[in-house]
Design an enzyme around this catalytic site. Sequence first.
Site, PDB file in Angstrom:
ATOM      1  CG  HIS A  14       2.445   0.932  -0.797  1.00 34.24           C
ATOM      2  ND1 HIS A  14       3.458   0.232  -0.185  1.00 34.24           N
ATOM      3  CD2 HIS A  14       1.319   0.196  -0.621  1.00 34.24           C
ATOM      4  CE1 HIS A  14       2.960  -0.872   0.348  1.00 34.24           C
ATOM      5  NE2 HIS A  14       1.663  -0.910   0.088  1.00 34.24           N
ATOM      6  CG  HIS A  71      -3.013  -2.944  -4.390  1.00 31.08           C
ATOM      7  ND1 HIS A  71      -3.294  -4.266  -4.144  1.00 31.08           N
ATOM      8  CD2 HIS A  71      -2.276  -2.513  -3.334  1.00 31.08           C
ATOM      9  CE1 HIS A  71      -2.765  -4.623  -2.986  1.00 31.08           C
ATOM     10  NE2 HIS A  71      -2.131  -3.588  -2.477  1.00 31.08           N
ATOM     11  CE  LYS A  74       0.154  -7.723  -2.765  1.00 33.41           C
ATOM     12  NZ  LYS A  74       0.398  -6.299  -2.631  1.00 33.41           N
TER      13      LYS A  74
END
Length: 290
Positions: free
Chosen positions: A161, A177, A223
Amino acid sequence: MAKGQCTNQELSNLLNELWKLDVNRMKPGRDYKIDLQGKAGFVSEGSNSARDCARAPLFSHVNENKLKSIDTYAYFITLLDNYETSTGVAEQVTKEELQENSLFLDAVLKTEVMKCAHRYLVSKGRAQSDMAQFKRQLYDIWFKLYRRDKSGAEDSCGFEHVFVGETKHGREIMGLHNWIQFYNLEKQNIVDYKGYKARDKKDTPDEDDHVLNLQFSWNGLVKPVGGCFIGVSPEFEVALYTIIFLLSGEHMTNVRVKVDEYLLEIVVYRFGRYIGTSYPKLISSNNRDL
């Protein structure tokens, strides 16, 4: 752990020590160059349409020899193709992939960054002094599979993730990220950088900043804003997020810290005994006293 608007001084001191120990951090302008271009616009909730305020990629140069020659980077990169991006699709982990996970953690644990993090967690009673036990703890936190989509099988883990990225039912980008993965996907023309997201009109990032809030699209999904360290080593991020995760038992922890010249909010979500997500939110990046 102190939360909210107050800066956590103890944690800031620790993270600045990790920052100084991060000898594998890439140097802006030499090891990598970014092209910030325009300020990204507003994207309404649920929309996958965004004005492109950056015609060129974010990364105009990355020293790939350094990525290949430093163990933590090299092993990290081997993990990026080990996952199904869609939630609800069961992960099939091979023996080779299990070995890759183990080699990555071995490399991370040899760094001074992670040794420092380990000593701190032991002092707080959050980790055992035995390094083999600490490795098992890290493995569970980051690589243990769980069901992110409750209707499906074991489809996710913290590493996937945070560092690789996922999509939810083909409608939403989750995670992603990490700057290395972002660069990797940019090279493949899979990710399209749309522009930076400044905190306010006076807080425009610089091309040597190590933290960015940015907007991008991935496989047709947008995003609106994602926080990301730029140029830092894998061990720094693993150490940082692990520390905050283990210090707090809450479902969501957001802590404000001052690291180098950056005032950040570090956000960590817990998914049971594992990391659900973790990322930095850039609040300010200047040299004034904050």
